[in-house]
Scaffold this active site. Structure first.
Site, short mmCIF file in Angstrom:
data_model
loop_
_atom_site.label_atom_id
_atom_site.label_comp_id
_atom_site.label_asym_id
_atom_site.label_seq_id
_atom_site.Cartn_x
_atom_site.Cartn_y
_atom_site.Cartn_z
N ASP A 169 10.36 23.48 82.15
CA ASP A 169 11.36 24.54 82.21
C ASP A 169 11.42 25.31 80.89
OD1 ASP A 169 13.37 26.07 83.30
OD2 ASP A 169 14.97 24.65 82.87
N VAL A 196 25.92 21.05 77.26
CA VAL A 196 25.58 20.65 75.90
C VAL A 196 26.67 21.07 74.92
CG1 VAL A 196 23.89 20.91 74.03
CG2 VAL A 196 23.12 20.85 76.40
N LEU A 245 22.93 20.14 86.12
CA LEU A 245 23.18 18.70 86.05
C LEU A 245 24.04 18.29 84.87
CD1 LEU A 245 19.63 17.31 86.97
CD2 LEU A 245 21.51 17.97 88.48
N GLY A 246 24.23 19.16 83.88
CA GLY A 246 25.01 18.77 82.72
C GLY A 246 25.27 19.96 81.81
N ALA A 303 26.13 25.42 76.16
CA ALA A 303 25.25 25.75 77.29
C ALA A 303 25.63 24.87 78.47
CB ALA A 303 23.79 25.52 76.92
#
Length: 649
Positions: A352, A202, A199-200, A195
């Site tokens: 979220d 996984v 911001l980042g 994913a």
């Protein structure tokens, strides 16, 4: 940043904050102090308003306009980078606004195809400008007070579709944060991200020391300096257009930027996310229907967080849920109740909860992941939210408008007279013929129109609340198109009103039961019936979860069974507290006596109906025990009350 939860500490901090703010306002400047420059005074006022409005009970953020400015301009090279960034932003946004101007000149600005094309162009422009703008687009997708609905729908795509960054960079950051080679910590790790977000991203891995599967979340490289530069530019633009935004939109542009910046810097701190996970785990530790992943704090850093891998069914995969033998209606109820508990009990809620962050486990539990976007409401905020629910049930629109001021939607001192009939129209249209027909999407759509007619601004914490409720309702409607939120939520709310020992909730229960000086017998019986529905649902979920856990792990089955809550609804404490209130509160006694003899008749039938409902929900033995235990205390309070009256007379 640090997160510590506790209602007593929270109340103490609220009192200290108000006292400190009051002292700051009253205290004169020392003789040797220099007055602040006007710009600094304005920034301080915005920050004071931010702290007052947010009322986040214990989030300590490093965000201030001064911090952003000092970091963005800390070296000549950094200042040059800001200038280059401004040029990049001006080029990207200038092209977009130039297209809007062309549409206006050609008279096609309101054409449906043109609006759709420009909304898509805005999304693509924000994606090209980088993480800060992607995040801004995600925030704007939930701000009906700023963005029109067709643009909001397009910007929602940014919440799921973000390009990943190179895997080599990600692995280098993970290794740097761990302080050792990847193979020393993980026996395997996925070659590509499972994913990607603004911001980042996984990766899925297996721990070498335990063999457990984990999710490894890693921050985008070089993102903090870029975000700080962008926040500096946003703040400068906010200051430039603040007067215009307050006049035309009724909102403080600087405050909007400050709220956005504070939340963004919180999300950049992955150690804070690890603390969020632990806090959620503690909150739901005794709930057998909710799964929160564990986190390996020893493997976490400011740019990497390692948590339990959740293997479940995507919450919108209705075929997968049904094929696993899970009751869809019960899963929906579990999801709604867990969301309401976050908002109204804990105050710490997932900001979220989109379908990629919520899973259905094989045993029917709901599982949450990704705790970077988390917000917290103070006790006062939670109480006002409960007030708003009570006023909505009572259809008290004047008080509902007053709640808007308390929640920060309207500035203090705003004339609510013209807003009251507008709220009445929205509520009546949204709930339809019955309260159970109510849905958040309808009320939000109508509220979108209201924010352009009146000086309404949605504080960041409540934009997250709205986003959370809308997203969860959308998930539920995907699973069950005829889903009605209040049909599921009201049993939980009724159960809390009747059984919670919080004095504030007991006061709100009285507000629900008395309207216009008259006792609402129908509401009382309805509350008891709804609360019983909520209780049976909780018991059924607990039993199902315990049974699934026993079949999966025979050794731990007895322990799980012991943790499951007892079935049924126990109103013994509520009856005891009601008796105490009647003995001590003369005005309430008078109200109850009036209720029993209302309209010049004894309401014996209504009392019998209530007693019949209560006979299975009150334990006489437990009630007698509690009365005997509390009798000395109650007697003392009654005597003191009578003594006070004698002295006054």
């Amino acid at each position: 940043m640090q997160l510590r939860c506790g209602q007593q500490q929270q109340r103490l901090r609220d009192v200290r904050t108000r006292a400190a703010a009051s002292a700051l306002i009253r205290s004169p400047l020392p003789n040797n102090a220099r007055p602040l420059k006007p710009g600094t005074q304005q920034e301080r006022r915005s920050m004071e308003q931010l702290e007052t409005e947010k009322q986040m009970c214990n989030l300590i953020s490093k965000y201030t306009p001064e911090y952003v400015r000092s970091r963005a301009l800390e070296t000549p090279g950094a200042a040059f980078a800001v200038m280059a960034r401004v040029a990049h932003i001006v080029t990207g946004l200038g092209t977009y606004f130039g297209c809007l101007a062309f549409d206006r000149l050609t008279g096609t600005e309101d054409n449906t195809d043109t609006v759709r094309r420009r909304a898509q162009q805005l999304r693509e422009t924000l994606t090209e400008l980088g993480p800060s703008f992607i995040k801004a687009g995600q925030v704007l997708a939930n701000r009906p007070d700023i963005v029109r609905e067709d643009y909001m729908n397009e910007l929602c795509i940014l919440q799921d579709d973000v390009p990943p960054f190179p895997d080599e960079q990600a692995f280098a950051i993970i290794q740097e944060q761990l302080g050792r080679p990847l193979e020393a910590v993980f026996s395997s790790i996925s070659e590509q991200p499972v994913a990607a977000a603004s911001l980042g991203q996984v990766y899925k891995a297996v721990l070498r020391d335990t063999g457990e599967e984990v999710a490894v979340k890693v921050q985008r490289p070089g993102i903090e300096p870029l975000i700080l530069r962008d926040l500096y530019v946003f703040r400068a633009l906010g200051s430039l257009f603040n007067a215009f935004s307050q006049q035309r939109l009724g909102c403080n542009a600087e405050l909007v930027v400050d709220e956005f910046g504070q939340k963004l810097l919180e999300e950049l701190d992955y150690m804070q996310e690890a603390r969020n996970i632990e806090e959620f785990g503690r909150n739901f530790a005794s709930d057998p229907t909710v799964k929160i992943p564990w986190v390996r704090r020893d493997l976490c850093g400011s740019k990497v967080v390692v948590m339990e891998w959740i293997e479940g069914i995507r919450c919108t995969d209705i075929a997968g849920i049904r094929s696993s033998g899970i009751d869809v209606d019960e899963f929906i109820r579990v999801g709604v109740v867990s969301g309401l508990r976050q908002l109204l009990e804990f105050g710490l809620f997932h900001g979220d909860p989109h379908p990629g962050n919520i899973f259905c486990l094989r045993d029917g539990r709901i599982a949450y992941v990704d705790f970077g976007n988390v917000a917290q409401l103070s006790n006062s905020n939670k109480q006002v939210l409960v007030d708003a629910v009570v006023h909505a049930v009572n259809e008290d629109y004047t008080e509902m408008a007053g709640d808007f001021i308390k929640l920060g939607f309207l500035a203090s001192g705003t004339d609510i007279t013209p807003i009251v009939p507008a709220l009445e129209n929205i509520w009546r249209d949204s709930k339809g013929q019955q309260l159970s027909d109510f849905n958040f999407r309808t009320v939000t759509s109508k509220f979108n129109e209201l924010v352009y007619q009146y000086p309404i601004r949605i504080p960041e914490r409540y934009s997250l609340v709205i986003r959370s409720l809308l997203t969860q309702e959308g998930i539920c409607m995907t699973l069950k198109p005829e889903f009605h939120f209040l049909e599921v939520a009201y049993p939980y709310v009724a159960r809390r009103l009747l059984t919670d020992e919080d004095p504030a909730l007991r006061e709100r229960l009285i507000q629900v039961l008395f309207q216009g000086g008259k006792f609402q017998w129908a509401r009382l019986t309805n509350l008891i019936q709804l609360a019983r529905e909520g209780g049976s649902g909780i018991a059924a979920s607990a039993a199902a979860s315990a049974a699934a856990s026993r079949s999966a792990s025979p050794i731990s089955g007895s322990r799980v069974a012991q943790q499951a809550p007892k079935a049924g609804l126990d109103l013994s404490d509520t009856v005891r507290d009601a008796a105490r209130l009647l003995l001590l509160d003369e005005s309430l006694r008078r109200q109850v006596l009036m209720a029993l003899t209302e309209d010049n008749q004894l309401h014996v039938a209504e009392v019998r109906q209530v007693l019949a409902l209560l006979q299975d929900d009150v334990s006489p033995a437990r009630l007698a025990q509690q009365v005997v235990r509390d009798l000395p205390s109650i007697g003392r309070q009654v005597m003191l009350s009578w003594a006070d009256k004698v002295l006054v007379s």
